[in-house]
Design a protein around this motif. Sequence first.
Motif, short mmCIF file in Angstrom:
data_model
loop_
_atom_site.label_atom_id
_atom_site.label_comp_id
_atom_site.label_asym_id
_atom_site.label_seq_id
_atom_site.Cartn_x
_atom_site.Cartn_y
_atom_site.Cartn_z
N ALA A 228 0.76 -1.06 0.05
CA ALA A 228 -0.06 0.05 -0.17
C ALA A 228 0.88 1.12 -0.01
O ALA A 228 0.12 2.42 -0.08
N HIS A 229 2.16 1.08 0.14
CA HIS A 229 3.02 2.35 0.08
C HIS A 229 3.28 3.10 -0.94
O HIS A 229 3.15 2.51 -1.95
N ASP A 230 3.19 4.49 -1.01
CA ASP A 230 3.29 5.28 -2.15
C ASP A 230 4.96 5.58 -1.87
O ASP A 230 5.37 5.38 -1.09
N ASP A 231 5.34 6.23 -2.94
CA ASP A 231 6.59 6.64 -3.16
C ASP A 231 7.06 7.62 -1.84
O ASP A 231 8.45 7.35 -1.33
N GLU A 232 6.35 8.43 -1.43
CA GLU A 232 6.78 9.15 -0.33
C GLU A 232 6.89 8.32 0.86
O GLU A 232 7.83 8.49 1.79
N GLY A 233 5.97 7.50 1.18
CA GLY A 233 6.09 6.42 2.11
C GLY A 233 7.37 5.63 2.29
O GLY A 233 8.07 5.61 3.35
N TRP A 234 7.84 5.44 1.21
CA TRP A 234 9.13 4.45 0.81
C TRP A 234 10.27 5.31 1.25
O TRP A 234 11.19 5.14 1.86
N ILE A 235 10.07 6.49 0.74
CA ILE A 235 11.39 7.43 1.08
C ILE A 235 11.36 7.89 2.56
O ILE A 235 12.60 7.86 3.32
N PHE A 236 10.34 7.84 3.20
CA PHE A 236 10.35 8.11 4.74
C PHE A 236 10.74 6.97 5.42
O PHE A 236 11.59 6.96 6.18
N LEU A 237 10.21 5.67 5.17
CA LEU A 237 10.83 4.56 5.77
C LEU A 237 12.21 4.40 5.40
O LEU A 237 12.94 3.92 6.48
N ASP A 238 12.96 4.70 4.36
CA ASP A 238 14.31 4.67 4.29
C ASP A 238 15.14 5.51 5.12
O ASP A 238 16.00 5.15 5.65
#
Length: 263
Positions: A228-238
Amino acid sequence: MPVPTEPPAPPLPDSWTKLRAELDLWAASGRGATFWWRDDDAVAPSPALDRLLSLAARHRRWVALAVIPAGAEPALAVRLAGTPAVVIQHGWAHRSHAPAGEKNAELGDHRPAEAALAELVAGRKRLQALFGDRFRPVLAPPWNRIGPRVRARLGEAGLTVLSGFGARDAAPGPAQLNTHADPIDWRGGHGFAGIDRTLAPILRHLADRRGGAADPGEPTGLLTHHLAHDDEGWIFLDGLLSVLSRHPAVAWPDPDSLFGART
């Protein structure tokens, strides 16, 4: 004469700065700020799962994949070989049995506990067969909801740890290992909830643990949903994993210490 003006106020610290400052307080006290990571709804290999596992490997962190037993594919077990992932149980089929108008719940008390427990036993056996010693007898209820009657009897299903969302409580049932922060805005379009909103419960839980308002030994849990993650979510998680990986106060207990012995 010119009217004197007040000097501009200094900028408020951003949430990343606050997180580092909180972790610095843990380091100054000589204590370890423990964390763990759970990701829900896995059933099969996918590009999103590849991205999740790549992130975990790059930051040298393990992740607990909450797998839906009824939909789990043998290919998922093949994909997880050699990865920093363990498998826990995500209900049975992620199907709600709640009456119309009530919040979704697969494991609520809307039906006899025996029916829910029978599904959980079937799910546990299926995950054990698929994943072997990568599986741990931990239940993450779909939608993080479970009825008191089912919860009190989870041991009958061979599940020794319950993982929900939010503060632990004293209700009857197995040991709890909860998560506390979710970067998805489920009520507002399912996009990234934002840095401040996602870090706020992490900061609050860490401060409560440090100050004694929460169990100091309870790890702070991150909950993600790779599908369910969008690109912003992946960037935050990183970014979050980068901060946690580099700070000397952060400890990441191994699965055995959190979940107990392997089945």
